[in-house]
Motif scaffolding. Structure first.
Motif, PDB file in Angstrom:
ATOM      1  N   ALA A  57       0.825  -1.216   0.000  1.00 51.71           N
ATOM      2  CA  ALA A  57       0.000   0.000   0.000  1.00 51.71           C
ATOM      3  C   ALA A  57       0.860   1.268   0.000  1.00 51.71           C
ATOM      4  O   ALA A  57       0.390   2.327  -0.426  1.00 51.71           O
ATOM      5  N   ILE A  58       2.101   1.159   0.452  1.00 46.66           N
ATOM      6  CA  ILE A  58       2.978   2.342   0.476  1.00 46.66           C
ATOM      7  C   ILE A  58       3.369   2.764  -0.936  1.00 46.66           C
ATOM      8  O   ILE A  58       3.083   3.903  -1.337  1.00 46.66           O
ATOM      9  N   PRO A  59       3.999   1.902  -1.756  1.00 44.96           N
ATOM     10  CA  PRO A  59       4.269   2.310  -3.143  1.00 44.96           C
ATOM     11  C   PRO A  59       2.991   2.564  -3.924  1.00 44.96           C
ATOM     12  O   PRO A  59       2.969   3.384  -4.845  1.00 44.96           O
ATOM     13  N   GLY A  60       1.908   1.860  -3.553  1.00 51.30           N
ATOM     14  CA  GLY A  60       0.638   2.089  -4.228  1.00 51.30           C
ATOM     15  C   GLY A  60       0.075   3.473  -3.992  1.00 51.30           C
ATOM     16  O   GLY A  60      -0.660   4.009  -4.826  1.00 51.30           O
ATOM     17  N   ALA A  61       0.418   4.079  -2.841  1.00 48.40           N
ATOM     18  CA  ALA A  61      -0.086   5.415  -2.494  1.00 48.40           C
ATOM     19  C   ALA A  61       0.925   6.522  -2.766  1.00 48.40           C
ATOM     20  O   ALA A  61       0.601   7.700  -2.617  1.00 48.40           O
ATOM     21  N   LEU A  62       2.140   6.167  -3.158  1.00 50.68           N
ATOM     22  CA  LEU A  62       3.178   7.171  -3.386  1.00 50.68           C
ATOM     23  C   LEU A  62       2.988   8.038  -4.642  1.00 50.68           C
ATOM     24  O   LEU A  62       3.458   9.179  -4.664  1.00 50.68           O
ATOM     25  N   PRO A  63       2.341   7.562  -5.724  1.00 46.98           N
ATOM     26  CA  PRO A  63       2.231   8.396  -6.930  1.00 46.98           C
ATOM     27  C   PRO A  63       1.713   9.816  -6.714  1.00 46.98           C
ATOM     28  O   PRO A  63       2.340  10.773  -7.205  1.00 46.98           O
ATOM     29  N   PRO A  64       0.593  10.053  -5.988  1.00 44.96           N
ATOM     30  CA  PRO A  64       0.174  11.439  -5.793  1.00 44.96           C
ATOM     31  C   PRO A  64       1.172  12.245  -4.962  1.00 44.96           C
ATOM     32  O   PRO A  64       1.328  13.460  -5.167  1.00 44.96           O
ATOM     33  N   LEU A  65       1.861  11.572  -4.040  1.00 45.00           N
ATOM     34  CA  LEU A  65       2.888  12.233  -3.243  1.00 45.00           C
ATOM     35  C   LEU A  65       4.070  12.631  -4.122  1.00 45.00           C
ATOM     36  O   LEU A  65       4.642  13.717  -3.973  1.00 45.00           O
ATOM     37  N   ILE A  66       4.426  11.757  -5.061  1.00 45.84           N
ATOM     38  CA  ILE A  66       5.505  12.044  -6.005  1.00 45.84           C
ATOM     39  C   ILE A  66       5.105  13.229  -6.881  1.00 45.84           C
ATOM     40  O   ILE A  66       5.912  14.126  -7.145  1.00 45.84           O
ATOM     41  N   GLY A  67       3.851  13.232  -7.330  1.00 46.52           N
ATOM     42  CA  GLY A  67       3.370  14.352  -8.134  1.00 46.52           C
ATOM     43  C   GLY A  67       3.415  15.663  -7.373  1.00 46.52           C
ATOM     44  O   GLY A  67       3.810  16.699  -7.923  1.00 46.52           O
ATOM     45  N   TRP A  68       3.008  15.626  -6.113  1.00 48.52           N
ATOM     46  CA  TRP A  68       3.044  16.827  -5.272  1.00 48.52           C
ATOM     47  C   TRP A  68       4.486  17.313  -5.116  1.00 48.52           C
ATOM     48  O   TRP A  68       4.772  18.504  -5.245  1.00 48.52           O
ATOM     49  N   ALA A  69       5.389  16.388  -4.845  1.00 49.05           N
ATOM     50  CA  ALA A  69       6.804  16.738  -4.683  1.00 49.05           C
ATOM     51  C   ALA A  69       7.387  17.304  -5.971  1.00 49.05           C
ATOM     52  O   ALA A  69       8.195  18.241  -5.948  1.00 49.05           O
ATOM     53  N   ALA A  70       6.980  16.753  -7.108  1.00 50.54           N
ATOM     54  CA  ALA A  70       7.489  17.219  -8.401  1.00 50.54           C
ATOM     55  C   ALA A  70       7.060  18.648  -8.687  1.00 50.54           C
ATOM     56  O   ALA A  70       7.826  19.443  -9.249  1.00 50.54           O
ATOM     57  N   ALA A  71       5.828  18.994  -8.295  1.00 50.69           N
ATOM     58  CA  ALA A  71       5.295  20.336  -8.577  1.00 50.69           C
ATOM     59  C   ALA A  71       5.768  21.382  -7.584  1.00 50.69           C
ATOM     60  O   ALA A  71       5.999  22.542  -7.950  1.00 50.69           O
ATOM     61  N   SER A  72       5.945  20.969  -6.320  1.00 55.59           N
ATOM     62  CA  SER A  72       6.243  21.954  -5.274  1.00 55.59           C
ATOM     63  C   SER A  72       7.635  21.827  -4.675  1.00 55.59           C
ATOM     64  O   SER A  72       8.138  22.774  -4.061  1.00 55.59           O
ATOM     65  N   GLY A  73       8.240  20.647  -4.799  1.00 52.45           N
ATOM     66  CA  GLY A  73       9.536  20.414  -4.172  1.00 52.45           C
ATOM     67  C   GLY A  73       9.442  20.199  -2.675  1.00 52.45           C
ATOM     68  O   GLY A  73      10.456  20.138  -1.983  1.00 52.45           O
ATOM     69  N   LEU A  74       8.206  20.049  -2.162  1.00 56.84           N
ATOM     70  CA  LEU A  74       7.995  19.924  -0.720  1.00 56.84           C
ATOM     71  C   LEU A  74       7.050  18.763  -0.402  1.00 56.84           C
ATOM     72  O   LEU A  74       6.281  18.329  -1.252  1.00 56.84           O
ATOM     73  N   LEU A  75       7.097  18.303   0.839  1.00 62.74           N
ATOM     74  CA  LEU A  75       6.123  17.347   1.349  1.00 62.74           C
ATOM     75  C   LEU A  75       5.392  18.013   2.506  1.00 62.74           C
ATOM     76  O   LEU A  75       5.933  18.140   3.609  1.00 62.74           O
ATOM     77  N   THR A  76       4.196  18.492   2.253  1.00 60.77           N
ATOM     78  CA  THR A  76       3.409  19.217   3.243  1.00 60.77           C
ATOM     79  C   THR A  76       2.323  18.315   3.824  1.00 60.77           C
ATOM     80  O   THR A  76       2.146  17.171   3.390  1.00 60.77           O
ATOM     81  N   TYR A  77       1.583  18.846   4.791  1.00 61.08           N
ATOM     82  CA  TYR A  77       0.508  18.052   5.381  1.00 61.08           C
ATOM     83  C   TYR A  77      -0.586  17.781   4.344  1.00 61.08           C
ATOM     84  O   TYR A  77      -1.258  16.739   4.385  1.00 61.08           O
ATOM     85  N   GLU A  78      -0.772  18.706   3.364  1.00 59.99           N
ATOM     86  CA  GLU A  78      -1.748  18.457   2.302  1.00 59.99           C
ATOM     87  C   GLU A  78      -1.338  17.246   1.471  1.00 59.99           C
ATOM     88  O   GLU A  78      -2.169  16.424   1.081  1.00 59.99           O
ATOM     89  N   ALA A  79      -0.024  17.155   1.222  1.00 64.19           N
ATOM     90  CA  ALA A  79       0.493  16.009   0.463  1.00 64.19           C
ATOM     91  C   ALA A  79       0.246  14.709   1.223  1.00 64.19           C
ATOM     92  O   ALA A  79      -0.104  13.678   0.625  1.00 64.19           O
ATOM     93  N   MET A  80       0.416  14.747   2.535  1.00 67.79           N
ATOM     94  CA  MET A  80       0.211  13.544   3.336  1.00 67.79           C
ATOM     95  C   MET A  80      -1.265  13.141   3.383  1.00 67.79           C
ATOM     96  O   MET A  80      -1.591  11.962   3.526  1.00 67.79           O
ATOM     97  N   ILE A  81      -2.163  14.120   3.244  1.00 68.07           N
ATOM     98  CA  ILE A  81      -3.595  13.810   3.218  1.00 68.07           C
ATOM     99  C   ILE A  81      -3.939  12.994   1.972  1.00 68.07           C
ATOM    100  O   ILE A  81      -4.617  11.969   2.056  1.00 68.07           O
TER     101      ILE A  81
END
Length: 296
Positions: free
Chosen positions: A152-176
């Motif tokens: 489930a971790i790699p399965g849920a990472l794609p939107p987090l990767i997309g967020w990181a690619a656009a912003s360069g950050l991992l915020t609480y919104e990204a974790m949601i």
């Protein structure tokens, strides 16, 4: 002469088709969709479409590399399961050596392109996803249902990767958005494991929770994790990431999804589990698209 050339063309086309199948395109396109969703949701200005395009291609290649490694590791198990016996490796359309080289080329190309089109954070997360899926989740499938948690971790990472690619950050919104897709994996995985249980048992895969049976206990586990999607789906609205509309849509979709799990608890049949499986495929894209529309 023409017959010889035609024969070569057919062999080449067959080989190309086999390589394409190795990438598991439907799964890899779902990964691309989720990563694109995270990218668009995080983007605060006009999208650089060239970078965005190459970012998506990079994600497709990394996903393709990880599922190819998965098929190399599981080829002898794929050969004995009805749903996988015609894959490129067990059907001998691709050799193990060819598949290994293909996974290396797609993985290196994907990670390299990710670094150029996005940033180091997105590339590191992509590498983490590949390692977890191919080298941790894959062997754990024969150990027990802990594999579902790890997968489930790699399965849920794609939107987090997309967020990181656009912003360069991992915020609480990204974790949601990571959390929503992470929890969604459990009813999704278990519904598939339920429907494919006979095939999976042939290969020694143990993905169902508890005792690994298609019973009320497993149905309750599916229900509980689906229930968590209701409050999680409201968090983007609560924290102002999206508007009220997406919260309403996520709640309605979550409630309909949850209702299917109660049906499974009453009637522990493959038919009811299959409905949950299809329901999971519908739930996630609808909710994610609504989040995007609501943000606009």
């Amino acid at each position: 002469m023409n017959s010889s050339v035609s024969h070569i063309d057919i062999n080449t086309a067959t080989k190309v088709k086999a390589y394409y199948e190795l990438l598991k395109p439907r799964l890899s396109f779902l990964v691309v969709f989720s990563s694109g969703f995270g990218y668009a949701l995080a983007n605060q200005s006009s999208i650089n479409w060239i970078n965005f395009f190459f970012f998506l291609v990079a994600g497709f290649l990394v996903s393709g590399s990880s599922v190819t490694i998965n098929q190399v590791i599981e080829q002898k198990y794929d050969a004995i399961m009805k749903r996988t016996k015609n894959r490129p490796l067990p059907s001998s359309r691709i050799t193990e050596t060819e598949a290994i080289w293909f996974s290396l080329l797609t993985g290196i190309a994907g990670l390299g392109l990710m670094l150029v089109a996005a940033n180091f954070l997105a590339t590191a997360l992509s590498l983490l996803s590949l390692i977890l899926y191919a080298f941790v989740y894959t062997p754990l499938k024969r150990v027990g249902s802990i594999a579902v948690f790890v997968g489930a971790i790699p399965g849920a990472l794609p939107p987090l990767i997309g967020w990181a690619a656009a912003s360069g950050l991992l915020t609480y919104e990204a974790m949601i958005i990571f959390g929503i897709q992470f929890i969604w994996q459990f009813p999704h995985f278990w519904a598939i494991a339920w429907v494919s249980d006979e095939d999976y048992k042939k290969a020694g895969f143990k993905l169902l929770p508890g005792g690994g049976a298609k019973d009320l206990n497993t149905a309750i586990n599916i229900m509980v994790y689906t229930l968590f999607l209701l409050p999680l789906g409201l968090l983007p609205t609560y924290f102002g990431l999206t508007g009220l509309t997406s919260g309403v849509v996520a709640t309605v979709c979550g409630t309909l999804f949850l209702a299917q799990t109660f049906s499974l608890m009453k009637d522990t049949s493959n038919q009811k589990a299959r409905r949950i499986m299809f329901g999971s495929f519908i739930y996630l894209p609808i909710v994610q698209i609504t989040f995007l529309i609501d943000k606009l």
